[in-house]
Design a protein around this motif. Structure first.
Motif, mmCIF file in Angstrom:
data_model
loop_
_atom_site.group_PDB
_atom_site.id
_atom_site.type_symbol
_atom_site.label_atom_id
_atom_site.label_comp_id
_atom_site.label_asym_id
_atom_site.label_seq_id
_atom_site.Cartn_x
_atom_site.Cartn_y
_atom_site.Cartn_z
ATOM 1 N N LEU A 1 82.410 150.411 -38.626
ATOM 2 C CA LEU A 1 81.202 149.227 -38.221
ATOM 3 C C LEU A 1 80.200 149.430 -39.289
ATOM 4 O O LEU A 1 79.700 148.132 -39.753
ATOM 5 C CB LEU A 1 80.810 149.241 -36.870
ATOM 6 C CG LEU A 1 82.147 148.969 -36.039
ATOM 7 C CD1 LEU A 1 81.334 149.060 -34.484
ATOM 8 C CD2 LEU A 1 82.544 147.491 -35.978
ATOM 9 N N LYS A 2 79.741 150.499 -39.636
ATOM 10 C CA LYS A 2 78.891 150.622 -40.661
ATOM 11 C C LYS A 2 79.114 149.912 -41.952
ATOM 12 O O LYS A 2 78.327 149.265 -42.506
ATOM 13 C CB LYS A 2 78.394 152.089 -40.845
ATOM 14 C CG LYS A 2 77.279 152.363 -41.792
ATOM 15 C CD LYS A 2 76.677 153.712 -41.694
ATOM 16 C CE LYS A 2 75.842 154.145 -42.868
ATOM 17 N NZ LYS A 2 74.742 153.373 -42.900
ATOM 18 N N ILE A 3 80.531 150.090 -42.430
ATOM 19 C CA ILE A 3 80.856 149.510 -43.417
ATOM 20 C C ILE A 3 81.047 148.112 -43.532
ATOM 21 O O ILE A 3 80.633 147.144 -44.189
ATOM 22 C CB ILE A 3 82.354 149.972 -43.844
ATOM 23 C CG1 ILE A 3 82.293 151.444 -44.139
ATOM 24 C CG2 ILE A 3 83.036 149.211 -45.075
ATOM 25 C CD1 ILE A 3 83.782 152.284 -44.304
ATOM 26 N N ASN B 1 83.404 158.225 -33.559
ATOM 27 C CA ASN B 1 82.949 158.343 -34.765
ATOM 28 C C ASN B 1 83.525 157.177 -35.761
ATOM 29 O O ASN B 1 82.842 156.952 -36.655
ATOM 30 C CB ASN B 1 82.878 159.783 -35.277
ATOM 31 C CG ASN B 1 81.833 160.475 -34.560
ATOM 32 O OD1 ASN B 1 81.081 160.355 -34.233
ATOM 33 N ND2 ASN B 1 82.174 161.891 -34.302
ATOM 34 N N GLN B 2 84.965 157.395 -35.722
ATOM 35 C CA GLN B 2 85.628 156.590 -36.646
ATOM 36 C C GLN B 2 85.118 154.949 -36.484
ATOM 37 O O GLN B 2 84.946 154.204 -37.485
ATOM 38 C CB GLN B 2 87.160 156.543 -36.381
ATOM 39 C CG GLN B 2 87.691 157.923 -36.788
ATOM 40 C CD GLN B 2 89.025 158.178 -36.331
ATOM 41 O OE1 GLN B 2 89.711 157.007 -36.083
ATOM 42 N NE2 GLN B 2 89.840 159.217 -36.713
ATOM 43 N N VAL B 3 85.039 154.490 -35.370
ATOM 44 C CA VAL B 3 84.672 153.123 -35.095
ATOM 45 C C VAL B 3 83.300 153.166 -35.422
ATOM 46 O O VAL B 3 82.898 152.009 -36.239
ATOM 47 C CB VAL B 3 84.680 152.742 -33.600
ATOM 48 C CG1 VAL B 3 83.745 151.453 -33.147
ATOM 49 C CG2 VAL B 3 86.008 152.890 -32.933
ATOM 50 N N LYS B 4 82.510 153.910 -35.511
ATOM 51 C CA LYS B 4 81.050 153.658 -36.107
ATOM 52 C C LYS B 4 81.001 153.603 -37.490
ATOM 53 O O LYS B 4 80.110 152.968 -38.208
ATOM 54 C CB LYS B 4 79.992 155.078 -35.490
ATOM 55 C CG LYS B 4 79.860 154.919 -33.954
ATOM 56 C CD LYS B 4 78.782 154.030 -33.629
ATOM 57 C CE LYS B 4 78.665 154.334 -32.120
ATOM 58 N NZ LYS B 4 77.211 153.685 -31.924
ATOM 59 N N ALA C 1 81.016 150.442 -29.274
ATOM 60 C CA ALA C 1 79.892 149.726 -29.970
ATOM 61 C C ALA C 1 80.338 148.248 -29.960
ATOM 62 O O ALA C 1 81.089 147.681 -30.091
ATOM 63 C CB ALA C 1 79.735 150.488 -31.498
ATOM 64 N N ALA C 2 79.033 147.503 -30.508
ATOM 65 C CA ALA C 2 79.155 146.153 -30.713
ATOM 66 C C ALA C 2 77.837 145.973 -31.938
ATOM 67 O O ALA C 2 77.015 146.544 -31.975
ATOM 68 C CB ALA C 2 78.720 145.226 -29.588
ATOM 69 N N ILE C 3 78.230 145.141 -32.802
ATOM 70 C CA ILE C 3 77.330 144.828 -34.023
ATOM 71 C C ILE C 3 77.266 143.236 -34.178
ATOM 72 O O ILE C 3 78.269 142.786 -33.817
ATOM 73 C CB ILE C 3 77.702 145.448 -35.402
ATOM 74 C CG1 ILE C 3 78.876 144.987 -35.913
ATOM 75 C CG2 ILE C 3 77.564 147.073 -35.261
ATOM 76 C CD1 ILE C 3 79.371 145.265 -37.092
ATOM 77 N N ALA D 1 89.299 149.841 -29.929
ATOM 78 C CA ALA D 1 89.200 150.857 -31.052
ATOM 79 C C ALA D 1 90.334 150.931 -31.831
ATOM 80 O O ALA D 1 90.314 150.998 -32.971
ATOM 81 C CB ALA D 1 88.494 152.192 -30.626
ATOM 82 N N GLN D 2 91.513 151.184 -30.969
ATOM 83 C CA GLN D 2 92.779 151.493 -31.652
ATOM 84 C C GLN D 2 92.998 150.307 -32.753
ATOM 85 O O GLN D 2 93.684 150.346 -33.760
ATOM 86 C CB GLN D 2 93.788 151.406 -30.630
ATOM 87 C CG GLN D 2 93.972 152.879 -29.979
ATOM 88 C CD GLN D 2 93.834 154.027 -30.877
ATOM 89 O OE1 GLN D 2 93.134 154.785 -30.755
ATOM 90 N NE2 GLN D 2 94.873 154.331 -31.691
ATOM 91 N N THR D 3 92.999 149.028 -32.180
ATOM 92 C CA THR D 3 93.394 147.879 -33.013
ATOM 93 C C THR D 3 92.207 147.904 -34.238
ATOM 94 O O THR D 3 92.789 147.428 -35.326
ATOM 95 C CB THR D 3 92.864 146.573 -32.419
ATOM 96 O OG1 THR D 3 93.681 146.494 -31.060
ATOM 97 C CG2 THR D 3 93.130 145.307 -33.093
ATOM 98 N N LEU D 4 91.041 148.317 -34.130
ATOM 99 C CA LEU D 4 90.189 148.341 -35.118
ATOM 100 C C LEU D 4 90.562 149.455 -36.298
ATOM 101 O O LEU D 4 90.541 149.124 -37.371
ATOM 102 C CB LEU D 4 88.689 148.728 -34.789
ATOM 103 C CG LEU D 4 87.773 149.008 -35.888
ATOM 104 C CD1 LEU D 4 87.569 147.590 -36.605
ATOM 105 C CD2 LEU D 4 86.427 149.651 -35.241
ATOM 106 N N LEU D 5 91.078 150.439 -35.677
ATOM 107 C CA LEU D 5 91.449 151.505 -36.738
ATOM 108 C C LEU D 5 92.709 151.016 -37.307
ATOM 109 O O LEU D 5 92.961 151.052 -38.483
ATOM 110 C CB LEU D 5 91.743 152.878 -35.816
ATOM 111 C CG LEU D 5 90.633 153.548 -35.147
ATOM 112 C CD1 LEU D 5 91.290 154.846 -34.398
ATOM 113 C CD2 LEU D 5 89.607 153.921 -36.257
#
Length: 97
Positions: free
Chosen positions: A15-17, A9-12, A35-37, A58-62
Motif C-alpha cells: 500500500l505504501k508503494i 507488514n506485506q500489505v503495508k 489497512a485502507a488508504i 490480503a491474499q488477493t493483494l499479495l
C-alpha cells in the motif's frame, strides 16, 4: 500469530508503494482487516461512502502484486470488488510490478 504480522507488514509495504505511485484521494483501497488508504488523483473524498472503492483480501493483494495481469480475472471471480469510475487499478498494479 507471526504469519498474521508478516501478512500485515506485506500489505503495508504494498500500500505504501501504491500511495507513492498514485498519490491522491479519489479512490479508497481497502484491505480488511489490515489497512485502507486513499490514492489516485482526482476529486477528493471527505465524508460518507467514497465514490470509488476497491476492496480485496490480503491474499488477493499479495497475488495481485505478484501477478498484476490477473486484475480482470480476480474482478470477474469476485476476489476484487471495484466500484466507481476511477476504481480500475489494473494499470497501477502493472506499473508497481
Amino acid at each position: 500469530m507471526k504469519q498474521g504480522i508478516d501478512i500485515k507488514n506485506q500489505v503495508k509495504k504494498i500500500l505504501k508503494i501504491v500511495e507513492e505511485l498514485a498519490p491522491g484521494r479519489s479512490v479508497e483501497l481497502r484491505i480488511p482487516p489490515y489497512a485502507a488508504i486513499q490514492c489516485v488523483e482526482g476529486s477528493n473524498h471527505r465524508r460518507g461512502t467514497p465514490p470509488n472503492v476497491v476492496e480485496m483480501s490480503a491474499q488477493t493483494l499479495l497475488e495481485l502484486s505478484n501477478s498484476p495481469q490477473n486484475w480482470d480475472q480476480l474482478c470477474s471471480a469476485g476476489a476484487i470488488s471495484a466500484s466507481g469510475t476511477n476504481s480500475n487499478l489494473a494499470e497501477l498494479f502493472a506499473t508497481s510490478h
